[in-house]
Scaffold this motif. Sequence first.
Motif, PDB file in Angstrom:
ATOM      1  N   ALA A 136       0.827  -1.207   0.000  1.00 61.44           N
ATOM      2  CA  ALA A 136       0.000   0.000   0.000  1.00 61.44           C
ATOM      3  C   ALA A 136       0.866   1.264   0.000  1.00 61.44           C
ATOM      4  CB  ALA A 136      -0.933   0.000   1.216  1.00 61.44           C
ATOM      5  N   ALA A 137       1.976   1.213   0.740  1.00 66.14           N
ATOM      6  CA  ALA A 137       2.887   2.361   0.779  1.00 66.14           C
ATOM      7  C   ALA A 137       3.535   2.589  -0.587  1.00 66.14           C
ATOM      8  CB  ALA A 137       3.957   2.136   1.845  1.00 66.14           C
ATOM      9  N   THR A 138       3.888   1.494  -1.270  1.00 64.18           N
ATOM     10  CA  THR A 138       4.474   1.607  -2.607  1.00 64.18           C
ATOM     11  C   THR A 138       3.483   2.246  -3.576  1.00 64.18           C
ATOM     12  OG1 THR A 138       5.778  -0.388  -2.187  1.00 64.18           O
ATOM     13  CG2 THR A 138       5.601   0.343  -4.471  1.00 64.18           C
ATOM     14  N   GLU A 139       2.219   1.833  -3.490  1.00 62.59           N
ATOM     15  CA  GLU A 139       1.178   2.435  -4.334  1.00 62.59           C
ATOM     16  C   GLU A 139       0.994   3.912  -4.008  1.00 62.59           C
ATOM     17  OE1 GLU A 139      -0.572   1.221  -6.938  1.00 62.59           O
ATOM     18  OE2 GLU A 139       0.873  -0.424  -6.779  1.00 62.59           O
ATOM     19  N   MET A 140       1.146   4.271  -2.724  1.00 62.35           N
ATOM     20  CA  MET A 140       0.993   5.666  -2.324  1.00 62.35           C
ATOM     21  C   MET A 140       2.095   6.524  -2.920  1.00 62.35           C
ATOM     22  SD  MET A 140      -1.355   7.146  -0.563  1.00 62.35           S
ATOM     23  CE  MET A 140      -1.494   8.874  -1.012  1.00 62.35           C
ATOM     24  N   LEU A 141       3.311   5.977  -2.970  1.00 63.31           N
ATOM     25  CA  LEU A 141       4.412   6.714  -3.585  1.00 63.31           C
ATOM     26  C   LEU A 141       4.176   6.909  -5.084  1.00 63.31           C
ATOM     27  CD1 LEU A 141       5.779   6.430  -0.864  1.00 63.31           C
ATOM     28  CD2 LEU A 141       7.866   5.679  -2.026  1.00 63.31           C
ATOM     29  N   LYS A 142       3.565   5.917  -5.724  1.00 65.21           N
ATOM     30  CA  LYS A 142       3.199   6.073  -7.136  1.00 65.21           C
ATOM     31  C   LYS A 142       2.168   7.178  -7.295  1.00 65.21           C
ATOM     32  CE  LYS A 142       3.922   1.216  -8.503  1.00 65.21           C
ATOM     33  NZ  LYS A 142       3.235  -0.015  -8.973  1.00 65.21           N
ATOM     34  N   LEU A 143       1.214   7.243  -6.355  1.00 66.74           N
ATOM     35  CA  LEU A 143       0.144   8.236  -6.432  1.00 66.74           C
ATOM     36  C   LEU A 143       0.682   9.663  -6.355  1.00 66.74           C
ATOM     37  CD1 LEU A 143      -2.973   8.591  -6.528  1.00 66.74           C
ATOM     38  CD2 LEU A 143      -2.925   8.638  -4.024  1.00 66.74           C
ATOM     39  N   VAL A 144       1.750   9.867  -5.575  1.00 64.91           N
ATOM     40  CA  VAL A 144       2.312  11.214  -5.461  1.00 64.91           C
ATOM     41  C   VAL A 144       3.425  11.449  -6.486  1.00 64.91           C
ATOM     42  CG1 VAL A 144       1.670  11.488  -3.043  1.00 64.91           C
ATOM     43  CG2 VAL A 144       3.905  10.516  -3.601  1.00 64.91           C
ATOM     44  N   ARG A 145       3.428  10.625  -7.521  1.00 65.54           N
ATOM     45  CA  ARG A 145       4.280  10.816  -8.702  1.00 65.54           C
ATOM     46  C   ARG A 145       5.773  10.695  -8.388  1.00 65.54           C
ATOM     47  NH1 ARG A 145      -0.764  11.612  -9.062  1.00 65.54           N
ATOM     48  NH2 ARG A 145      -1.729  13.052 -10.530  1.00 65.54           N
ATOM     49  N   ILE A 146       6.141   9.745  -7.535  1.00 68.64           N
ATOM     50  CA  ILE A 146       7.549   9.499  -7.254  1.00 68.64           C
ATOM     51  C   ILE A 146       8.054   8.419  -8.202  1.00 68.64           C
ATOM     52  CG2 ILE A 146       9.156   8.515  -5.562  1.00 68.64           C
ATOM     53  CD1 ILE A 146       7.724  10.007  -3.408  1.00 68.64           C
ATOM     54  N   PRO A 147       9.073   8.710  -9.008  1.00 68.36           N
ATOM     55  CA  PRO A 147       9.584   7.693  -9.947  1.00 68.36           C
ATOM     56  C   PRO A 147      10.293   6.561  -9.214  1.00 68.36           C
ATOM     57  CG  PRO A 147      10.969   9.669  -9.969  1.00 68.36           C
ATOM     58  CD  PRO A 147       9.786   9.989  -9.117  1.00 68.36           C
ATOM     59  N   ALA A 148      10.242   5.377  -9.798  1.00 76.02           N
ATOM     60  CA  ALA A 148      10.868   4.183  -9.220  1.00 76.02           C
ATOM     61  C   ALA A 148      10.521   4.034  -7.743  1.00 76.02           C
ATOM     62  CB  ALA A 148      12.380   4.243  -9.408  1.00 76.02           C
ATOM     63  N   PRO A 149       9.234   3.954  -7.400  1.00 71.66           N
ATOM     64  CA  PRO A 149       8.837   3.923  -5.988  1.00 71.66           C
ATOM     65  C   PRO A 149       9.398   2.738  -5.211  1.00 71.66           C
ATOM     66  CG  PRO A 149       6.973   3.365  -7.406  1.00 71.66           C
ATOM     67  CD  PRO A 149       8.065   3.871  -8.300  1.00 71.66           C
ATOM     68  N   GLU A 150       9.557   1.579  -5.880  1.00 70.30           N
ATOM     69  CA  GLU A 150      10.109   0.411  -5.185  1.00 70.30           C
ATOM     70  C   GLU A 150      11.519   0.699  -4.677  1.00 70.30           C
ATOM     71  OE1 GLU A 150       8.815   0.378  -8.197  1.00 70.30           O
ATOM     72  OE2 GLU A 150       7.006  -0.883  -8.072  1.00 70.30           O
ATOM     73  N   GLN A 151      12.285   1.436  -5.482  1.00 68.77           N
ATOM     74  CA  GLN A 151      13.649   1.787  -5.073  1.00 68.77           C
ATOM     75  C   GLN A 151      13.635   2.845  -3.976  1.00 68.77           C
ATOM     76  OE1 GLN A 151      16.198   2.912  -8.337  1.00 68.77           O
ATOM     77  NE2 GLN A 151      17.691   3.909  -6.975  1.00 68.77           N
ATOM     78  N   ARG A 152      12.742   3.833  -4.112  1.00 73.22           N
ATOM     79  CA  ARG A 152      12.670   4.908  -3.112  1.00 73.22           C
ATOM     80  C   ARG A 152      12.234   4.384  -1.747  1.00 73.22           C
ATOM     81  NH1 ARG A 152      14.549   6.851  -7.052  1.00 73.22           N
ATOM     82  NH2 ARG A 152      16.320   6.060  -5.851  1.00 73.22           N
ATOM     83  N   MET A 153      11.472   3.296  -1.737  1.00 72.33           N
ATOM     84  CA  MET A 153      11.031   2.713  -0.470  1.00 72.33           C
ATOM     85  C   MET A 153      12.214   2.282   0.382  1.00 72.33           C
ATOM     86  SD  MET A 153       7.580   2.429  -0.072  1.00 72.33           S
ATOM     87  CE  MET A 153       7.145   0.875   0.735  1.00 72.33           C
ATOM     88  N   MET A 154      13.333   1.955  -0.265  1.00 73.35           N
ATOM     89  CA  MET A 154      14.507   1.477   0.462  1.00 73.35           C
ATOM     90  C   MET A 154      15.483   2.603   0.809  1.00 73.35           C
ATOM     91  SD  MET A 154      13.761  -1.600   0.839  1.00 73.35           S
ATOM     92  CE  MET A 154      15.306  -2.099   1.623  1.00 73.35           C
ATOM     93  N   ASP A 155      15.177   3.840   0.385  1.00 70.19           N
ATOM     94  CA  ASP A 155      16.071   4.964   0.643  1.00 70.19           C
ATOM     95  C   ASP A 155      15.837   5.564   2.022  1.00 70.19           C
ATOM     96  OD1 ASP A 155      17.254   4.733  -1.816  1.00 70.19           O
ATOM     97  OD2 ASP A 155      16.057   6.319  -2.760  1.00 70.19           O
ATOM     98  N   PHE A 156      16.843   6.278   2.510  1.00 67.70           N
ATOM     99  CA  PHE A 156      16.711   7.091   3.712  1.00 67.70           C
ATOM    100  C   PHE A 156      16.388   8.526   3.292  1.00 67.70           C
ATOM    101  CE2 PHE A 156      19.303   3.554   5.204  1.00 67.70           C
ATOM    102  CZ  PHE A 156      18.740   3.284   6.443  1.00 67.70           C
ATOM    103  N   PRO A 157      15.769   9.336   4.156  1.00 71.19           N
ATOM    104  CA  PRO A 157      15.381  10.705   3.774  1.00 71.19           C
ATOM    105  C   PRO A 157      16.509  11.550   3.183  1.00 71.19           C
ATOM    106  CG  PRO A 157      14.324  10.133   5.842  1.00 71.19           C
ATOM    107  CD  PRO A 157      15.258   8.987   5.508  1.00 71.19           C
ATOM    108  N   HIS A 158      17.742  11.402   3.725  1.00 67.01           N
ATOM    109  CA  HIS A 158      18.836  12.255   3.243  1.00 67.01           C
ATOM    110  C   HIS A 158      19.253  11.919   1.811  1.00 67.01           C
ATOM    111  CE1 HIS A 158      21.233   8.717   4.496  1.00 67.01           C
ATOM    112  NE2 HIS A 158      22.080   9.115   3.563  1.00 67.01           N
ATOM    113  N   GLN A 159      18.810  10.788   1.299  1.00 64.60           N
ATOM    114  CA  GLN A 159      19.159  10.396  -0.062  1.00 64.60           C
ATOM    115  C   GLN A 159      18.233  11.010  -1.111  1.00 64.60           C
ATOM    116  OE1 GLN A 159      19.225   6.046   1.215  1.00 64.60           O
ATOM    117  NE2 GLN A 159      20.939   6.055  -0.233  1.00 64.60           N
TER     118      GLN A 159
END
Length: 328
Positions: A136-159
């Motif tokens: 559900a969180a991955t789908e939410m990142l897609k909804l807010v137009r974040i590219p490559a959401p699966e990859q961003r899910m593994m990032d830390f905020p400073h990245q």
Amino acid sequence: MSESADTILEVDKLITSFETEQGLLRAVDQVSFSVQRGKTLGIVGESGCGKSVTAMSIIRLLPQPAGKILGGHVHFKGTDLVRASDAEMRKIRGGDIGVIFQEPMTALNPLHRIGRQVSEVFRLHQKLSKKDAWDAATEMLKLVRIPAPEQRMMDFPHQLSGGMRQRIVIALALACRPSLVIADEPTTALDVTVQAQILDLMAKLQEEMGMSTILITHDLGVIAETCDEVVVMYAGRVVERASAIELFANPLHAYTKGLLSSIPTLDTPSKSILNTIPGTVASLGDYSHGCRFCQRMGRTAPVSRERPKFTEVSTGHWVETCPECYQP
């Protein structure tokens, strides 16, 4: 103020104070306004006027133990949030009321990955399993137009860049598809192009979800572009309230006129000195009981020592009718 079927939030004579060395000082002084379903209410004013304190009072996130709500009501879908229990507020915050904080780096935990922080909302409020919450969180990142959401899910905020972090904060606020979103200066730290993208994204998501929005900002250009109704705050009080169209076409309070006159226009000559409002907002301990804009302008007439009445001067247009500052 009376609540109608189209009203989702009703703030009535809200009083918020802080315990200080000088005693109990009012930061929000009998503030009243309402938010209609599916509409955007803008709260505008200089820094220190009480905009963010009003928002934090609504969702009961005041600094503790100093912050106290001393009076008034905040009715949200039949519940008075001022008198709701802590357990009720925990369900409402992040669930039916989402909050977009001003600075994403302080809103996000730097020690946890993005996926953990966004999925936690679904686990807490919707009781999803760990895997379902992650999806559900991955789908939410897609909804807010974040590219490559699966990859961003593994990032830390400073990245992430500032714009990407702000999109994550929006995803957190909208995760449970709330009825109301409070956005506290969501574009202040962003450059102009990213600011336009974020505002466009918020407008599209609001239309898709049918939610209401409170937008807190000091940028009148953002207010004109996005809001249906505007509340102008000064020194802890509402000095004017009207539809956005009416306020920009026919401002009636001297403070509102001062704010509007400080905006450069296409007709402003190159390198000309911009208009400013003289003086500064008084500190909490120095607030006058009477008209606080008169206090700033150094007016000492007897009429400026009494608190002006907040009057509906035309349909839907309210203003503090100080004899010195009310300028019809």
